[in-house]
Design an enzyme around this catalytic site. Sequence first.
Site, short mmCIF file in Angstrom:
data_model
loop_
_atom_site.label_atom_id
_atom_site.label_comp_id
_atom_site.label_asym_id
_atom_site.label_seq_id
_atom_site.Cartn_x
_atom_site.Cartn_y
_atom_site.Cartn_z
N HIS A 61 62.78 35.86 50.26
CA HIS A 61 63.41 36.00 48.95
C HIS A 61 63.00 37.32 48.32
CE1 HIS A 61 59.87 33.40 48.77
NE2 HIS A 61 59.57 34.03 47.64
N ARG A 90 60.54 43.37 44.50
CA ARG A 90 60.02 43.26 45.86
C ARG A 90 59.21 44.51 46.21
NH1 ARG A 90 58.49 39.96 50.01
NH2 ARG A 90 60.19 39.47 51.42
N GLU A 112 58.19 32.27 58.25
CA GLU A 112 57.56 32.96 59.38
C GLU A 112 56.85 31.96 60.30
OE1 GLU A 112 56.74 36.35 60.70
OE2 GLU A 112 58.74 36.46 59.86
N TYR A 135 50.12 36.89 60.58
CA TYR A 135 50.52 36.34 59.28
C TYR A 135 51.10 34.93 59.46
CZ TYR A 135 53.47 35.59 55.16
OH TYR A 135 54.08 35.04 54.05
N ASP A 137 38.95 35.97 43.37
CA ASP A 137 39.42 36.46 44.67
C ASP A 137 39.47 35.30 45.64
OD1 ASP A 137 39.50 37.88 47.27
OD2 ASP A 137 39.23 39.63 46.00
N LEU A 138 40.52 35.28 46.44
CA LEU A 138 40.66 34.22 47.45
C LEU A 138 39.53 34.26 48.47
CD1 LEU A 138 44.42 34.17 48.51
CD2 LEU A 138 43.22 32.56 47.05
N GLN A 163 47.86 38.11 51.82
CA GLN A 163 48.27 39.37 52.45
C GLN A 163 49.61 39.01 53.05
OE1 GLN A 163 49.67 42.00 54.07
NE2 GLN A 163 48.88 41.06 55.95
N ALA A 182 48.90 33.93 46.13
CA ALA A 182 48.18 35.10 46.63
C ALA A 182 48.08 35.05 48.15
CB ALA A 182 46.78 35.16 46.02
N SER A 234 55.69 29.58 54.55
CA SER A 234 56.69 30.60 54.88
C SER A 234 57.52 30.23 56.10
CB SER A 234 55.95 31.91 55.18
OG SER A 234 56.80 32.82 55.81
#
Length: 321
Positions: free
Chosen positions: A179, A184, A127, A149, A58-59, A83, A81, A125
């Site tokens: 992408h 998705r 974002e 995020y 787990d991260l 969220q 990985a 990203s």
Amino acid sequence: MSQKTALITGITGQDGSYLAELLLSMNYRVVGMVRRTSTINFDRIKHIQEQVDIVQGDLLDQSSMMDIVREYQPDEVYNLAAQSFVPTSFSQPVLTGEFTALGVTRILEAIRHVKPNTRFYQASSSEMFGKVQEVPQRESTPLYPRSPYGVAKVYGHWITVNYRESYDLFACSGILFNHESPRRGLEFVTHKVTHAVAKIKLGLQKELRMGNLDARRDWGFAGDYVRAMWLMLQQDHPDDYVIATGETHAVSELLDVAFSYVGLNYQDHVIIDPKFYRPAEVDLLIGDPAKAKKALGWEPQVSFKVLVHMMVDADLAELKK
Ligand code: NAP
Ligand code: G4F
């Protein structure tokens, strides 16, 4: 040549599944890190599950990352990985920071202490560009994230650069624009739309509730984008690259292309619901992939229209089963 080992975090996600297929086709030993869940969630990798070493980690857990790197001695680590859903980052900002930001440091620390010659890929990203400071966006465009995020991804991006510069790690950051694919998650706008189109066409649904139709995105095909991740780790020197198509489309165009493909008019079915508006929006994303084209020889193969049609076809086929 001896077989290479690649560790993929997030192998159960969209990109993880395509990347695992690509690496297996090149004879890699693929190790996939999955977090413990009460029910198994391997839908996207069930066709290749037998060929992959699945390991729990787990991260959020530093020692699990250290143990995995120690046990498998990966030549390459792809940190996919996270969220990854922007609206959830507004409702769970602290958890998003733990996974998506600090998780990157945990895995970099594992590499630095256990196997520092491992090559590392970080899933950064578009974002991060948020309220864009330049059009189109390239590697040097200043960052201005607009969601928890996006802020977490900025941290992940800069810690990757920092470990490269501080400890000489072969650490790359791929700044990937949106992408998509039939794999998705259903909450993302492309798949939400194509799935609804298929259901409406088959008489299983009547209306589709949507948020901001004016937002513009640079949408490509996930299968093309995982190739760029691999290419980054095969270069002589680590670097950061924008991966994008160089085209932008509004959400309203996505609706038009998807509904008209099955002979429907989106205006007869779409209802605007303020519930899907975000506290702060990213209005326009369009990437300039010139550096990746020149240095990596990377080009996207699938156009926006072909991508949307591919997703509608896949949803129709799935729903007819
Ligand atoms: P995705 O489908 O949401 O997959 C995310 C993966 O992360 C899943 O396998 C998930 O596991 C795993 N994960 C989440 N939290 C974890 C934790 N604490 N420990 C271990 N694993 C955890 O995302 P994607 O679209 O494939 O994207 C891959 C990466 O690229 C993400 O980092 C995303 O932020 C980034 N990215 C995506 C895009 C895009 O347009 N797709 C663009 C730029 C960057 P579960 O199956 O257990 O949930
Ligand atoms: O599909 P989306 O939810 O993706 P978003 O927010 O661009 O994020 C995705 O791409 C990023 C790369 O830029 C990744 F890093 C991130 O992990 C993720 O994969 O929304 C796209 C646009 C937004 O502007 C949103 O406001 O579509 C707009 N939208 C309009 N109606 C909607 C809806 N988005 C969703 N999810 N649902 C709607 O009903």
